[in-house]
Design an enzyme around this catalytic site. Sequence first.
Site, PDB file in Angstrom:
ATOM      1  N   CYS A 170     -56.721  79.348  26.289  1.00 25.83           N
ATOM      2  CA  CYS A 170     -57.690  79.417  27.053  1.00 25.83           C
ATOM      3  C   CYS A 170     -59.090  78.778  26.408  1.00 25.83           C
ATOM      4  CB  CYS A 170     -58.263  81.045  27.129  1.00 25.83           C
ATOM      5  SG  CYS A 170     -58.304  81.838  25.859  1.00 25.83           S
ATOM      6  N   GLN A 182     -65.874  83.599  21.581  1.00 21.16           N
ATOM      7  CA  GLN A 182     -65.036  84.203  22.774  1.00 21.16           C
ATOM      8  C   GLN A 182     -65.384  85.449  23.143  1.00 21.16           C
ATOM      9  OE1 GLN A 182     -62.025  80.917  20.433  1.00 21.16           O
ATOM     10  NE2 GLN A 182     -60.931  82.553  21.862  1.00 21.16           N
ATOM     11  N   LYS A 234     -54.415  76.639  16.651  1.00 22.26           N
ATOM     12  CA  LYS A 234     -53.857  76.346  18.186  1.00 22.26           C
ATOM     13  C   LYS A 234     -54.783  75.430  19.070  1.00 22.26           C
ATOM     14  CE  LYS A 234     -52.182  81.159  19.308  1.00 22.26           C
ATOM     15  NZ  LYS A 234     -52.490  82.471  20.117  1.00 22.26           N
ATOM     16  N   HIS A 269     -65.726  82.372  27.791  1.00 18.96           N
ATOM     17  CA  HIS A 269     -65.975  81.923  26.704  1.00 18.96           C
ATOM     18  C   HIS A 269     -66.965  80.821  26.465  1.00 18.96           C
ATOM     19  CE1 HIS A 269     -62.285  84.183  25.574  1.00 18.96           C
ATOM     20  NE2 HIS A 269     -61.469  82.976  25.556  1.00 18.96           N
TER      21      HIS A 269
END
Length: 328
Positions: free
Chosen positions: A131, A158, A209, A238
Amino acid sequence: MRTIKKIAIVGCTGLVGRTVLKVLEEKSFENCTYTLFASSKSAGEKIQFLGKNYIVCELKENSFDSGFDYAIFCAGGKVSKEFIPIAVKKGCIVIDNSSTYRMDDEVPLVIPEVNPEDIYKNNGIIANPNCSTIQAVVALKPLYDKYGIKRIVYSTYQAVSGAGRYGIEDLENGDKNLPLKKFPYPIYNNCIPQIDDFTDDGYTKEEHKMINETRKILHDPNLAVTATTVRVPVMNCHSESINIELENDFDIYDIKVLLQNSPGVIVIDDIEKQYYPLASKADGYDEVFVGRIRRDNSIKNGLNIWVVADNLRKGAATNAVQILEKLL
């Protein structure tokens, strides 16, 4: 006459799964039929979808025997690892929301506004990025194409919805002294500089990631990227501070015009009126909001931007549905 496409939604009762159903209702694809799957715990539940009641089916080894064209998986890595190979073997093309296949060289990692051409390079699996990566790269891609990028520094803020239902409960119960269900420390009135587990180099898996996925999506394995990801006491959406070192010089006005004209981006940047992207205002939208656009005078060709997006929608569900839309 178009052939009716059979679509499976796996993990339909979770936060992302329910958001996928909401986005599908908004898109209202014609000539599609849907089957909703979840674990045995949720099997038998009724879900209102497209104006009628759907009965949730239990996901089993033979669930794909009836032949599905496409599936969106929103049930986590363990389920993806077990059931996606079965679905693909039965001829289904799968869009996976978990991290299971993201860094697989044979699996495209796709943001439709950024690298839609990669969708068609699939061998039955298309991975949905993380995301926080999705919203960042939507904003970065036009800058990368026009000016080139030497280095990216991510600092994220986040929301708890990114941690699932238990993350939300930890925030909601924060002032009640109840046992924590998700986070190692109370998120209420707090910022936690850890998302996912730590690795040996001191980074978290979430940070890796963002670093690795950015490189893969932009097809630039040597791009210099670093990240610090932080969980904050915000329910949804976020926010990210992104520091960029561009390859070439730029004019700030040109940057703003470029971003405003880029797919999926809305620029909110008027410091005189104190206009800039807010998590509370991005909630429920599919666009990526960009503001606080300014030169970083500490380095040559440096740029700072502030990026906000709904992590359940563009950061997960909407991106997956946009991929499905391309396939359809």
